[in-house]
Motif scaffolding. Structure first.
Motif, PDB file in Angstrom:
ATOM      1  N   ILE A  42       0.863  -1.197   0.000  1.00 44.62           N
ATOM      2  CA  ILE A  42       0.000   0.000   0.000  1.00 44.62           C
ATOM      3  C   ILE A  42       0.896   1.244   0.000  1.00 44.62           C
ATOM      4  N   GLY A  43       1.995   1.151   0.726  1.00 43.16           N
ATOM      5  CA  GLY A  43       2.912   2.302   0.809  1.00 43.16           C
ATOM      6  C   GLY A  43       3.687   2.560  -0.468  1.00 43.16           C
ATOM      7  N   ILE A  44       3.796   1.546  -1.330  1.00 44.50           N
ATOM      8  CA  ILE A  44       4.579   1.735  -2.561  1.00 44.50           C
ATOM      9  C   ILE A  44       3.729   1.478  -3.806  1.00 44.50           C
ATOM     10  N   LEU A  45       2.443   1.762  -3.674  1.00 41.14           N
ATOM     11  CA  LEU A  45       1.534   1.482  -4.798  1.00 41.14           C
ATOM     12  C   LEU A  45       1.981   2.166  -6.084  1.00 41.14           C
ATOM     13  N   ALA A  46       2.316   3.464  -5.959  1.00 38.99           N
ATOM     14  CA  ALA A  46       2.645   4.230  -7.168  1.00 38.99           C
ATOM     15  C   ALA A  46       3.884   3.639  -7.853  1.00 38.99           C
ATOM     16  N   SER A  47       4.886   3.265  -7.057  1.00 37.44           N
ATOM     17  CA  SER A  47       6.093   2.727  -7.702  1.00 37.44           C
ATOM     18  C   SER A  47       5.836   1.328  -8.253  1.00 37.44           C
ATOM     19  N   ASN A  48       4.957   0.562  -7.582  1.00 35.73           N
ATOM     20  CA  ASN A  48       4.613  -0.756  -8.131  1.00 35.73           C
ATOM     21  C   ASN A  48       3.837  -0.630  -9.441  1.00 35.73           C
ATOM     22  N   ASP A 175     -14.925 -12.568 -29.576  1.00 36.29           N
ATOM     23  CA  ASP A 175     -13.830 -11.760 -30.136  1.00 36.29           C
ATOM     24  C   ASP A 175     -12.911 -11.245 -29.039  1.00 36.29           C
ATOM     25  N   VAL A 176     -13.523 -10.908 -27.903  1.00 37.56           N
ATOM     26  CA  VAL A 176     -12.768 -10.267 -26.825  1.00 37.56           C
ATOM     27  C   VAL A 176     -13.095 -10.959 -25.505  1.00 37.56           C
ATOM     28  N   GLY A 177     -12.060 -11.207 -24.717  1.00 40.45           N
ATOM     29  CA  GLY A 177     -12.271 -11.771 -23.386  1.00 40.45           C
ATOM     30  C   GLY A 177     -11.845 -10.772 -22.325  1.00 40.45           C
ATOM     31  N   VAL A 178     -12.696 -10.587 -21.325  1.00 41.19           N
ATOM     32  CA  VAL A 178     -12.385  -9.633 -20.249  1.00 41.19           C
ATOM     33  C   VAL A 178     -12.420 -10.369 -18.911  1.00 41.19           C
ATOM     34  N   THR A 179     -11.366 -10.189 -18.144  1.00 45.16           N
ATOM     35  CA  THR A 179     -11.364 -10.740 -16.786  1.00 45.16           C
ATOM     36  C   THR A 179     -10.957  -9.657 -15.789  1.00 45.16           C
ATOM     37  N   GLY A 180     -11.190  -9.951 -14.531  1.00 44.65           N
ATOM     38  CA  GLY A 180     -10.572  -9.164 -13.469  1.00 44.65           C
ATOM     39  C   GLY A 180      -9.287  -9.869 -13.088  1.00 44.65           C
ATOM     40  N   ALA A 181      -8.801  -9.603 -11.895  1.00 44.46           N
ATOM     41  CA  ALA A 181      -7.602 -10.296 -11.412  1.00 44.46           C
ATOM     42  C   ALA A 181      -7.746 -10.490  -9.915  1.00 44.46           C
ATOM     43  N   ASN A 182      -7.266 -11.630  -9.449  1.00 45.48           N
ATOM     44  CA  ASN A 182      -7.241 -11.834  -7.997  1.00 45.48           C
ATOM     45  C   ASN A 182      -5.954 -11.292  -7.411  1.00 45.48           C
ATOM     46  N   ALA A 183      -4.916 -11.300  -8.206  1.00 44.08           N
ATOM     47  CA  ALA A 183      -3.645 -10.668  -7.817  1.00 44.08           C
ATOM     48  C   ALA A 183      -2.817 -10.488  -9.079  1.00 44.08           C
ATOM     49  N   ILE A 184      -1.903  -9.520  -8.998  1.00 45.20           N
ATOM     50  CA  ILE A 184      -1.015  -9.254 -10.144  1.00 45.20           C
ATOM     51  C   ILE A 184       0.395  -9.091  -9.602  1.00 45.20           C
ATOM     52  N   SER A 185       1.370  -9.661 -10.302  1.00 48.68           N
ATOM     53  CA  SER A 185       2.754  -9.488  -9.877  1.00 48.68           C
ATOM     54  C   SER A 185       3.385  -8.334 -10.657  1.00 48.68           C
ATOM     55  N   ALA A 186       3.871  -7.337  -9.930  1.00 46.08           N
ATOM     56  CA  ALA A 186       4.496  -6.178 -10.583  1.00 46.08           C
ATOM     57  C   ALA A 186       5.806  -6.572 -11.257  1.00 46.08           C
ATOM     58  N   GLU A 187       6.375  -7.657 -10.784  1.00 43.28           N
ATOM     59  CA  GLU A 187       7.693  -8.067 -11.274  1.00 43.28           C
ATOM     60  C   GLU A 187       7.667  -8.501 -12.742  1.00 43.28           C
ATOM     61  N   ASP A 188       6.635  -9.297 -13.100  1.00 44.63           N
ATOM     62  CA  ASP A 188       6.608  -9.831 -14.470  1.00 44.63           C
ATOM     63  C   ASP A 188       5.263  -9.638 -15.171  1.00 44.63           C
ATOM     64  N   GLY A 189       4.358  -8.915 -14.523  1.00 40.18           N
ATOM     65  CA  GLY A 189       3.051  -8.666 -15.142  1.00 40.18           C
ATOM     66  C   GLY A 189       2.119  -9.867 -15.108  1.00 40.18           C
ATOM     67  N   VAL A 216      -5.919  -1.055  -8.498  1.00 39.79           N
ATOM     68  CA  VAL A 216      -4.492  -0.871  -8.251  1.00 39.79           C
ATOM     69  C   VAL A 216      -4.027  -1.652  -7.016  1.00 39.79           C
ATOM     70  N   GLU A 217      -4.956  -1.922  -6.090  1.00 32.38           N
ATOM     71  CA  GLU A 217      -4.575  -2.635  -4.861  1.00 32.38           C
ATOM     72  C   GLU A 217      -4.277  -4.107  -5.101  1.00 32.38           C
ATOM     73  N   LYS A 218      -4.584  -4.588  -6.294  1.00 34.41           N
ATOM     74  CA  LYS A 218      -4.326  -6.000  -6.607  1.00 34.41           C
ATOM     75  C   LYS A 218      -2.852  -6.259  -6.904  1.00 34.41           C
ATOM     76  N   ILE A 219      -2.077  -5.193  -7.006  1.00 34.12           N
ATOM     77  CA  ILE A 219      -0.675  -5.369  -7.402  1.00 34.12           C
ATOM     78  C   ILE A 219       0.159  -5.819  -6.207  1.00 34.12           C
ATOM     79  N   ALA A 220       0.795  -6.959  -6.387  1.00 30.97           N
ATOM     80  CA  ALA A 220       1.759  -7.457  -5.402  1.00 30.97           C
ATOM     81  C   ALA A 220       3.155  -7.200  -5.969  1.00 30.97           C
ATOM     82  N   SER A 221       4.144  -7.243  -5.095  1.00 32.68           N
ATOM     83  CA  SER A 221       5.485  -6.919  -5.588  1.00 32.68           C
ATOM     84  C   SER A 221       6.071  -8.014  -6.465  1.00 32.68           C
ATOM     85  N   ASN A 222       5.702  -9.271  -6.192  1.00 29.97           N
ATOM     86  CA  ASN A 222       6.288 -10.376  -6.965  1.00 29.97           C
ATOM     87  C   ASN A 222       5.335 -11.565  -6.977  1.00 29.97           C
ATOM     88  N   ILE A 223       5.739 -12.612  -7.664  1.00 31.30           N
ATOM     89  CA  ILE A 223       4.848 -13.767  -7.849  1.00 31.30           C
ATOM     90  C   ILE A 223       4.579 -14.480  -6.523  1.00 31.30           C
TER      91      ILE A 223
END
Lengths: 669, 182
Positions: A42-48, A175-189, A216-223
């Motif tokens: 949460i403290g490094i959201l912008a940089s993540n 034609d198009v698939g849309v999902t949400g995310a349960n988590a995302i790794s900032a390291e490798d997308g 944006v809160e779904k972003i974790a620093s790594n896998i």
């Protein structure tokens, strides 16, 4: 009975039961680790966000940070238009609900099909979802089958078969698939998506264009962090070790190198600002497991169609405030009665009740929420009534004056109230003898109901302590202020807290322990005052605060014979300050066979159940009544006068406060 | 097999069963082929798809004539027509009773998703303790351009009246053939 209420409650109980088994197996250090890196992120959201952008673009994907919901929705519509696609398939995603994606796509003349079973049912029936994990939880199979097809058999398996066949055709030509995310790794997308149905596998693989929309809160620093987040989310949401499917897609995937497009849209929509706000940032720690829904007494009655905006349930209140503003949050924040049960369930230890009281405070200040007269003035009303008890009792006994009180003060005429006692607690307290050689020193903090309505209980508690050799005092005090917290009157609550802490600090400094006769009072002193005041004195008072029964357990070595069987109702706020109820232990040591009620809130919630919430309060108590009746005609013991008042009105059993019961055993001279 | 490996296998079998999977331990490749033979007897010729990968690049002639070998040029609609799919999984996770596959193509992924029955072959020396115990394996495969699919049982839902129904979008049945080589 509200439509679907029974189905909802059964579903919540079933989920709660299986998650309870699973969560008990988890090493608490893993939860602390999760909480710790969620807070760090949460403290490094912008940089993540920037790390994630580089990872996605470096991997050949497209990245977009949307400032608000309309920007996000417009961007998705634009991608779809540019791709030439007409048919869009979507998995369940709260973030796409938040940005109004379905509406935006449909307005652009595009066809969007939900692929989650429950969401598809909701889309086809035109209903409003009632739960973030199980949107059609409130509908019966008959209702669903009737809405889908006139000749469809109303059985869950036939409905599933019907929807599966309906959707297979769409999957193969989307034609198009849309999902949400349960988590995302900032390291490798990497994007982690979980389902039990497997629709995310088809949505992410078949359509030419893949779009992920996530907060944006779904972003974790790594896998590792992303995997750990998803794992606990699943454990806490459903009690499963893993859902049937966990899919991890990334822009690096070779699947996206043959003419397929990968788009990741990260939605800010108030989150980045919230991450910098010390009062609200804790919300972003939420992993959306919805465990807080299972125990929320009002949610269990009304469900997400009333208890929510886009985000539902207890944590939905701060989420709604952050993403949709004060008005939207105020629209259902009054349904939270600050019982605090949700906090105990939260795997990442979010103080949901306090966050909600902050939202209510802001809503009150903006004029979106009006606190009741009763909540604002409860202490003064009780004080005045206790000064003129005979007059007050005449008023309480007459139908006309009760109707008038309902109109003017907000006390529901159906609420059974005890007579106002003639002798006040300070007056009774003068009869308590001080031991010559005290074994300890204690100051009673009683809260308003014991002070003004049930002083006999305070007196009996003092006599018990005195008989055990404790030098007991009754400091001047004000009510704990919980009704003010419940109503978002934080400024008033802070003033009350400051007065009480100032007084109690003097007692703590003169070696007193602060003993509470009401779990709510103890919860306020231990958990809420330190947050409200942020002073060393408040912390000091919190550390020296105990319940009456915990204190007696410590100083007295009682062991009794056979005392019979009782039912014990553990008040909600007691659960916030103890992992195991000291009262139960004390009763067992005294020789009682204790039947612990496995139910939640009794529904009283202080002035809420006396006034504006009486109707719902009388529904909530139903679960406790059923549980008590299933045990039998035993006395019900509780630590709270608030619960006692509620149970005395709605149960056939005799209901006693623990102080009164103990007085009969160990307090009489 | 090391003691740790045996423990992992035992837990995997228990957890697969908890997840509603049928698990069979096969003694080496011959054991695997015998089990495949028995299973294929229950399916019509041509209704089973086989995606060759990992150590299972081909099947012996007594089996290969009864299955359709899938290639990456096939369309999703073709895969949807199969009743059974056979392929090798890269790992299994003991704690959660899961099968893990790292795929490079849409067909390789969909073959584990569209047919009604999924038959996953996994070697016993590829059983990992848990999801996070070897996260670097997952990270390495993501970096190598793979999509990661972790499957823990048949596709299911509780969305209608909390009634358990399988076979929603993915396979209705999942069988795990675990190959133990001495």
């Amino acid at each position: 009975m509200i439509r679907g209420q029974d189905l909802l409650r059964k579903s919540l109980d079933r989920v709660r039961s299986s998650r309870g088994v699973r969560m008990a197996e988890i090493n608490p250090s893993l939860l602390r680790e999760l909480q710790s890196f969620r807070d760090r992120n949460i403290g490094i959201l912008a940089s993540n966000v920037e790390r994630l952008r580089r990872a996605v673009e470096g991997g050949g994907g497209h990245f977009y940070l949307a400032r608000d919901q309309s920007e996000a929705a417009e961007y998705v519509v634009d991608i779809v238009r540019r791709s030439g696609g007409r048919l869009i398939l979507k998995t369940k995603s709260m973030t796409t609900e938040e940005i109004g994606l379905n509406h935006a796509l449909e307005s652009a003349g595009l066809k969007i099909v939900e692929t989650d079973m429950g969401e598809r049912v909701i889309q086809l029936t035109g209903e409003k979802p009632s739960h973030i994990l199980a949107p059609a939880i409130h509908l019966t199979a008959t209702e669903i089958a009737g809405a889908l097809s006139s000749d469809l058999e109303p059985s869950p398996s036939e409905i599933v078969k019907y929807v599966r066949n309906d959707l297979r055709g769409y999957f193969l030509k989307a034609d198009v698939g849309v999902t949400g995310a349960n988590a995302i790794s900032a390291e490798d997308g990497s994007i982690l998506i979980v389902t039990n149905e497997g629709n995310e596998r088809l949505v992410t693989s078949i359509p030419k264009t893949y779009i992920c929309v996530a907060g944006v809160e779904k972003i974790a620093s790594n896998i590792y962090e992303a995997l750990r987040t998803v794992e606990v989310q699943i454990n806490s949401a459903t009690g499963q070790r893993l859902t049937t499917y966990l899919t991890i897609v990334s822009p690096l995937a070779k699947e996206f190198r043959n003419g397929r497009d990968f788009h990741l849209i990260i939605v800010d929509n108030g989150r980045l600002e919230a991450s910098r706000n010390v009062e609200l940032s804790e919300t972003l720690r939420c992993i959306r497991c919805s465990a807080c829904f299972n125990v929320c007494p009002t949610y269990r009655i009304v469900g997400g169609r009333l208890f929510g905006h886009i985000y539902t349930g207890p944590i939905g209140i701060p989420w709604t405030y952050i993403t949709a503003g004060t008005e939207a949050a105020a629209g259902f924040s009054h349904l939270c009665i600050i019982c605090g049960l949700c906090m105990r369930e939260c795997p990442v230890n979010i103080d949901i009740p306090y966050l909600i009281s902050v939202v209510k405070y802001r809503a009150v200040r903006s004029g979106s929420l009006r606190p009741s007269f009763l909540a604002r003035n409860y202490d003064a009303i009780l004080k005045t009534a206790s000064r003129f008890p005979r007059l007050a009792n005449i008023a309480l006994s007459k139908t006309f004056t009760r109707a008038l009180m309902e109109r003017l003060v907000g006390i529901d005429r159906r609420r059974v109230l005890p007579p106002i006692p003639v002798e006040s607690l300070p007056k009774l307290f003068k009869r308590v003898r001080r031991p010559e050689k005290p074994v300890g020193r204690a100051a009673l903090f009683t809260d308003s109901l014991i002070m003004y309505l049930y002083p006999r209980l305070g007196f009996e508690a003092a006599l018990i302590l005195s008989s055990l050799g404790v030098d007991v005092s009754l400091p001047p005090q004000r009510g704990s202020g919980m009704p003010l917290i419940q109503s978002g009157l934080l400024d008033m609550a802070r003033k009350v807290a400051a007065v009480n802490v100032e007084t109690l600090t003097q007692y703590v400094d003169s070696d007193h322990e602060i003993l509470c006769l009401e779990p709510t009072a103890e919860y306020m002193l231990k958990k809420v005052y330190p947050k409200l005041l942020k002073t060393a004195e408040a912390d000091k008072v919190a550390r020296r605060t105990r319940s009456l029964t915990e204190y007696i357990l410590r100083i007295a070595g009682h062991a009794g014979g056979r005392m019979g069987r009782v039912i014990y109702h553990w008040p909600c706020h007691g659960r916030e300050v103890y992992d195991h109820p000291p009262t139960r232990l004390l009763l067992e040591r005294l020789g009682f066979e204790v039947h612990m009620l496995d139910t939640g809130c009794c529904g009283m919630a202080g002035v809420w159940g006396v006034g504006p919430g009486f109707e719902m309060s009388s529904m909530i108590v139903g679960e406790v009544r059923e549980a008590v009746e299933s045990i039998g005609d035993l006395d019900v013991v509780t630590d709270s006068t608030v619960c006692m008042m509620q149970l005395q009105q709605f149960l056939r059993n005799r209901v006693v406060h623990v102080a009164s019961l103990l007085y009969g055993i160990i307090g009489r001279p | 097999m090391l003691l740790e490996g045996r423990e992992n296998l035992k837990m995997l079998l228990e957890r697969l069963e908890e997840n509603g999977c049928q698990a069979v331990v096969c003694g080496g490749l011959e054991g695997l082929y015998s089990n495949l033979d028995l299973i294929l007897n229950r399916f019509e010729i041509g209704s089973a798809a086989f995606y060759p990968r990992g150590r299972l690049k081909s099947l012996p002639s007594r089996l290969s004539g009864r299955i359709v070998q899938v290639n990456n040029d096939m369309a999703a609609a073709d895969l949807a027509g199969f009743k059974l799919a056979i392929t090798e999984f890269d790992y299994a996770l003991a704690e959660s009773g899961s099968l893990v596959i790292f795929t490079e193509s849409m067909v390789e992924r969909l073959v584990t998703c569209l047919p009604e029955t999924l038959l996953g072959v996994v070697w016993a020396d590829r059983i990992l303790p848990s999801l996070t115990s070897h996260h670097s394996v997952i990270a390495a495969n993501v970096a190598d351009g793979k999509v990661v699919s972790i499957i823990s049982g048949p596709s299911k839902t509780l969305d209608i009246e909390q009634t358990f129904v399988t076979g929603v979008h993915g396979p209705d049945r999942v069988m795990a053939l675990i190959v133990v080589e001495e």
